[in-house]
Design an enzyme around this catalytic site. Structure first.
Site, PDB file in Angstrom:
ATOM      1  N   TRP A  18       0.835  -1.194   0.000  1.00 39.90           N
ATOM      2  CA  TRP A  18       0.000   0.000   0.000  1.00 39.90           C
ATOM      3  C   TRP A  18       0.874   1.251   0.000  1.00 39.90           C
ATOM      4  O   TRP A  18       0.456   2.314   0.407  1.00 39.90           O
ATOM      5  CB  TRP A  18      -0.912  -0.001   1.222  1.00 39.90           C
ATOM      6  N   CYS A  53      -6.568  -5.663  -1.440  1.00 44.88           N
ATOM      7  CA  CYS A  53      -7.627  -6.576  -1.012  1.00 44.88           C
ATOM      8  C   CYS A  53      -8.412  -7.180  -2.169  1.00 44.88           C
ATOM      9  O   CYS A  53      -8.718  -8.375  -2.165  1.00 44.88           O
ATOM     10  CB  CYS A  53      -8.557  -5.880  -0.023  1.00 44.88           C
ATOM     11  N   HIS A 110     -13.560  -2.896   1.611  1.00 42.74           N
ATOM     12  CA  HIS A 110     -12.628  -4.015   1.777  1.00 42.74           C
ATOM     13  C   HIS A 110     -13.284  -5.260   1.215  1.00 42.74           C
ATOM     14  O   HIS A 110     -14.493  -5.459   1.350  1.00 42.74           O
ATOM     15  CB  HIS A 110     -12.283  -4.218   3.253  1.00 42.74           C
ATOM     16  N   ASP A 133     -10.302 -14.358   4.775  1.00 43.69           N
ATOM     17  CA  ASP A 133      -9.664 -13.172   4.207  1.00 43.69           C
ATOM     18  C   ASP A 133      -8.189 -13.448   3.971  1.00 43.69           C
ATOM     19  O   ASP A 133      -7.454 -13.803   4.893  1.00 43.69           O
ATOM     20  CB  ASP A 133      -9.835 -11.989   5.170  1.00 43.69           C
ATOM     21  N   TYR A 297      -7.289   4.327   0.826  1.00 46.05           N
ATOM     22  CA  TYR A 297      -8.578   3.657   0.948  1.00 46.05           C
ATOM     23  C   TYR A 297      -8.647   2.773   2.188  1.00 46.05           C
ATOM     24  O   TYR A 297      -9.729   2.472   2.697  1.00 46.05           O
ATOM     25  CB  TYR A 297      -8.873   2.829  -0.317  1.00 46.05           C
TER      26      TYR A 297
END
Length: 471
Positions: A18, A53, A110, A133, A297
């Site tokens: 990120w 993600c 997400h 996840d 984000y």
């Protein structure tokens, strides 16, 4: 499987990043096919750079479906990241009203996954959809993984059931808890926002491109007594079960915000008005603090672009107008970032303080897909098209390119632009073709990227038939 898709523990498929600098890999927003990622991983024997993600979720869907396990991607809007497992997003302000940054955050969106499996390890009644996840956020049992967590357990508030139900519960239903430092140096709760997190949970409908709303599978209707009981029960299994005993809610002034747009396209201005209304008091004076900051984000602070303070009298001055100009965020904001507007008032007599936060996403204008051939579209017959992008920003874009992803399309899907520069206010385009290799509905995904900005995408659907059904 959620651990194997990320590279953090075992040289898995994808490296998460990120940072904003993806020069030694692929910008996560440019990927349009999980097959391309898995092919690169297989051929190079190295973790692929980079994913976020939505990329992790797409790859995990492909892997699990290939193994015969029913799996789908799920998107949660305003998704909480609770680092303390108290199932609350704690927002702290010191006695002067300055915000204290913490590790808790709220992502604009997400993505994770759900699998349909039996749970013989749980009591009866918790089979069915389970959340998991692959995005590496927090460690679970010593690895970056999450789930499977039963959706029925999450909705019931039984978050002690394995695995990672507390973390996923917080993603969809944590309260925002505002703490303020009092004159003695203690922090007390001044406000709780019970409706901000988990605004909408969606997935793709079966057999179509429609959206399927599944929020009710994670929680009861927002604000209902069932939903509040679910939250209070879940919190008792967290790290701070008595958190609500600190509350001192007052809110003598009602705050609201109205903006000129729900999206900021890069290069445009945003106007907004803060409205203030007294609840019971007839007259008072407050100190108003309005800030606007850019966040990624996933809730990480990037830069402040507006800071305004003013002492005002109510009800004489019941609104406060502000502007965010392009020059204030130039070089700082990119598509997918958020403009977080924070409003705080401080009242001395009677002593009171209130907060309001709103988030508005930044977007790049999407590319345009122009289909040059008329239907019917015939299987194995090339379909000509033109891809167009206009640069609305104030700077020249370099290293510009398009990508095209579609079923059966060549894996080398990057389409170079010559020359690869797009001046401010100018258009670039490239002509290409796609050969459909199956009948039925075919989805095309086109992405535009450049050195100065992240990928923006456009979509088109074509109905493909065989020669005998063409007329």
């Amino acid at each position: 499987m959620s651990s194997l898709v990320n590279s953090n523990d075992n040289d898995g498929v994808l490296v998460g990043s990120w940072s904003g600098d993806y020069s030694n890999g692929t910008d996560p927003s440019v990927w349009t096919s999980s097959v391309d990622i898995l092919r690169q991983y297989l051929e190079t024997k190295r973790s692929v750079k980079y994913g976020q993600c939505w990329v992790f979720s797409g790859v995990l869907v492909t892997v699990l479906r290939a193994l015969g396990i029913p799996c789908r991607s799920v998107t949660n809007y305003r998704s909480a990241h609770d680092t303390e497992l108290n199932m609350a997003i704690d927002i702290y302000h010191d006695r002067r009203g300055n915000k204290i940054e913490t590790d808790d955050s709220i992502w604009n969106f997400h993505l994770w996954n759900e699998v349909w499996i039996k749970r013989p390890d749980l009591p009866s009644g918790f089979d069915g959809w389970q959340a998991l996840d692959a995005t590496p956020q927090e460690m679970s049992e010593g690895m970056f993984q999450a789930g499977p967590a039963s959706l029925k357990a999450i909705k019931s508030g039984l978050v002690y059931l394995p695995y990672d139900a507390r973390f996923i519960f917080a993603e969809v239903n944590a309260d925002r808890v505002y703490w303020h430092e009092d004159k003695n140096g203690y922090y007390v709760i001044k406000k709780t926002d019970k409706t901000h997190v988990g605004r909408m949970v969606v997935t793709k409908a079966v057999g179509s491109n429609d959206v399927m709303y599944i929020t009710e599978q994670y929680k009861h209707e927002e604000g209902s007594w069932e939903e509040r009981n679910q939250t209070r029960l879940a919190v008792t299994f967290g790290t701070e079960p008595d958190i609500y005993e600190y509350a001192e809610n007052k809110d003598e002034v009602e705050l609201s915000l109205k903006s000129s747009s729900q999206v900021i396209f890069i290069g445009e201005s945003l106007e907004f008005v803060v409205n203030l209304k007294l609840r019971e008091l007839k007259k008072t004076e407050i100190f108003l603090n309005v800030t606007a900051s850019i966040y990624s984000y996933n809730g990480k602070y990037i830069a402040n672009v507006l800071s305004m303070q003013k002492r005002i009298s109510l009800p004489e001055h019941d609104n406060f107008q502000c502007s965010v100009l392009p020059e204030s965020y130039h070089g700082k904001a990119s598509s997918g970032n958020l403009l977080k507007i924070s409003v705080m008032y401080d009242m001395k007599k009677p002593e009171d303080m209130g907060f309001l936060e709103e988030e508005i996403p930044f977007r790049e204008p999407p590319p345009e897909i122009v289909i040059l051939d008329d239907p019917p579209f015939i299987i194995y017959k090339p379909i000509k098209m033109k891809l167009i992008y206009k640069n609305y920003s104030s700077e020249t874009l370099t290293g510009a390119f398009f990508t095209l992803s579609a079923p059966g399309h060549d894996s080398d899907n990057r389409l170079q632009i010559s020359p690869p520069t797009v001046e401010s206010g100018k258009e670039c385009s490239v002509s290409t073709e796609y050969v459909p290799k199956r009948q039925g509905l075919v989805n095309l995904v086109v992405s535009f990227g450049a050195d100065q900005q992240r990928g923006s995408q456009a979509y088109a659907s074509l109905e493909v038939t065989d020669q005998s059904n063409a007329f």
